[in-house]
Design a protein around this motif. Structure first.
Motif, short mmCIF file in Angstrom:
data_model
loop_
_atom_site.label_atom_id
_atom_site.label_comp_id
_atom_site.label_asym_id
_atom_site.label_seq_id
_atom_site.Cartn_x
_atom_site.Cartn_y
_atom_site.Cartn_z
N ASP A 1 0.60 -9.11 -5.09
CA ASP A 1 1.32 -9.04 -3.82
C ASP A 1 0.60 -9.82 -2.73
O ASP A 1 1.24 -10.42 -1.86
CB ASP A 1 1.51 -7.58 -3.41
CG ASP A 1 2.46 -6.83 -4.33
OD1 ASP A 1 3.23 -7.50 -5.05
OD2 ASP A 1 2.43 -5.59 -4.35
N ILE A 2 -0.74 -9.81 -2.76
CA ILE A 2 -1.50 -10.60 -1.79
C ILE A 2 -1.24 -12.08 -1.99
O ILE A 2 -1.02 -12.83 -1.03
CB ILE A 2 -3.01 -10.29 -1.89
CG1 ILE A 2 -3.28 -8.85 -1.41
CG2 ILE A 2 -3.83 -11.30 -1.08
CD1 ILE A 2 -4.70 -8.39 -1.65
N ASN B 1 2.06 -13.11 -0.71
CA ASN B 1 2.22 -12.77 0.71
C ASN B 1 3.21 -11.63 0.95
O ASN B 1 4.08 -11.70 1.82
CB ASN B 1 2.65 -14.01 1.51
CG ASN B 1 2.41 -13.85 3.01
OD1 ASN B 1 1.50 -13.12 3.42
ND2 ASN B 1 3.22 -14.51 3.82
N GLU B 2 3.05 -10.57 0.14
CA GLU B 2 3.85 -9.37 0.31
C GLU B 2 2.92 -8.19 0.58
O GLU B 2 1.77 -8.18 0.18
CB GLU B 2 4.67 -9.09 -0.96
CG GLU B 2 5.77 -10.09 -1.24
CD GLU B 2 6.99 -9.87 -0.37
OE1 GLU B 2 7.08 -8.81 0.29
OE2 GLU B 2 7.86 -10.77 -0.34
N GLU B 3 3.45 -7.19 1.26
CA GLU B 3 2.69 -5.96 1.46
C GLU B 3 2.50 -5.29 0.09
O GLU B 3 3.48 -5.06 -0.62
CB GLU B 3 3.44 -5.01 2.39
CG GLU B 3 2.70 -3.70 2.65
CD GLU B 3 3.52 -2.75 3.52
OE1 GLU B 3 3.04 -1.66 3.79
OE2 GLU B 3 4.66 -3.12 3.89
N PRO B 4 1.25 -5.01 -0.30
CA PRO B 4 1.02 -4.43 -1.64
C PRO B 4 1.86 -3.18 -1.88
O PRO B 4 1.91 -2.29 -1.03
CB PRO B 4 -0.48 -4.12 -1.63
CG PRO B 4 -1.06 -5.12 -0.70
CD PRO B 4 -0.01 -5.29 0.39
N ILE C 1 -1.83 -5.30 -6.77
CA ILE C 1 -2.32 -5.54 -5.41
C ILE C 1 -2.64 -7.03 -5.24
O ILE C 1 -2.24 -7.65 -4.24
CB ILE C 1 -3.57 -4.69 -5.12
CG1 ILE C 1 -3.22 -3.20 -5.12
CG2 ILE C 1 -4.20 -5.08 -3.78
CD1 ILE C 1 -4.42 -2.28 -4.96
N PHE D 1 0.52 0.38 -1.39
CA PHE D 1 0.28 0.90 -0.05
C PHE D 1 1.56 1.28 0.68
O PHE D 1 1.51 1.71 1.82
CB PHE D 1 -0.50 -0.13 0.79
CG PHE D 1 -1.84 -0.46 0.21
CD1 PHE D 1 -2.65 0.52 -0.34
CD2 PHE D 1 -2.29 -1.77 0.20
CE1 PHE D 1 -3.88 0.21 -0.89
CE2 PHE D 1 -3.53 -2.09 -0.34
CZ PHE D 1 -4.32 -1.09 -0.89
N ARG D 2 2.70 1.07 0.03
CA ARG D 2 3.95 1.48 0.64
C ARG D 2 4.24 2.93 0.25
O ARG D 2 3.48 3.56 -0.46
CB ARG D 2 5.10 0.57 0.18
CG ARG D 2 4.87 -0.90 0.50
CD ARG D 2 6.00 -1.75 -0.06
NE ARG D 2 5.50 -3.05 -0.49
CZ ARG D 2 6.18 -3.88 -1.24
NH1 ARG D 2 7.38 -3.56 -1.66
NH2 ARG D 2 5.66 -5.03 -1.59
#
Length: 213
Positions: A136-137, A140-143, A133, A146-147
């Motif tokens: 990804d933060i 700058n990616e969506e974690p 997590i 959470f996908r």
């Protein structure tokens, strides 16, 4: 012997997670220091949160080997990055290995301090997933967790098999190996057959689907 085995798992998991983080950082064209930071937080993020919640000293503050392993992982990517790029799904492979091994470490350490199994499964999931997590933060990616991808659920499944193996009396090494294998198998099967958890629909999407019916 048992603590040595756990330490070996932790070091291998650190290298696997660090390589996965550094590979993503290189894709974003981070410099060497930035890539090292991303690899490090990927490797130690979950274990740090676990130790804070368990009121234990952060594991990487007691032994510099984890910082060293991350540095070696950076050198590995620098010198062999072209070969890694040629291999398909290198990020997925290293991330899955790191996830599986850290789930085992998280469960084992939680049980060692006397918490029940349900807490151990939660801590195993945190140990495996939280570093990703933060990674990804930072890039700058969506974690990933959470996908729709089967990620945290793979940790939970690995934890359940750890508990089942323990209940039938298997020794620790076999129990930990089964748990790690189930995390890896779950992720591989989910990706191969495009399995995922249902996405939560927004209210307007729900209304549109209702109108179509």
């Amino acid at each position: 012997m048992e603590s040595t085995f756990v330490t070996i798992i932790e070091i291998i998991g650190t290298m696997a997670f660090a390589i996965s983080g550094i590979r993503l950082a290189s894709a974003k064209k981070f410099d060497w220091f930035g890539a090292y930071v991303v690899g490090l937080v990927t490797a130690i993020g979950g274990g740090t949160l676990r130790d804070v919640l368990l009121d234990l000293p952060a594991f990487w503050m007691q032994n510099s080997i984890y910082l060293t392993v991350t540095a070696l992982s950076l050198l590995f990517v620098i010198f062999f990055g072209q070969y890694l790029i040629r291999l398909q799904n290198t990020f997925f492979i290293f991330d899955t290995i790191g996830l599986a091994l850290f789930v085992v470490v998280g469960i084992q350490k939680t049980l060692m301090v006397g918490y029940p199994f349900w807490v151990a499964i939660v801590m195993g999931t945190i140990t495996g997933a939280f570093g990703g997590i933060i990674r990804d933060i930072l890039i700058n990616e969506e974690p990933l967790i959470f996908r729709k991808d089967i990620y945290a659920m793979a940790c939970v499944i690995g934890g359940i098999f750890y508990w089942l193996s323990y209940k039938i009396g298997l020794n620790d090494v076999i129990t930990q190996s089964i748990s790690a294998a189930m995390v890896i198998i779950t992720r591989l099967v989910a990706v191969k057959y495009h399995m995922s958890l249902p996405a939560l629909k927004a209210e307007d999407e729900y209304n549109q689907s209702k109108q179509k019916k």
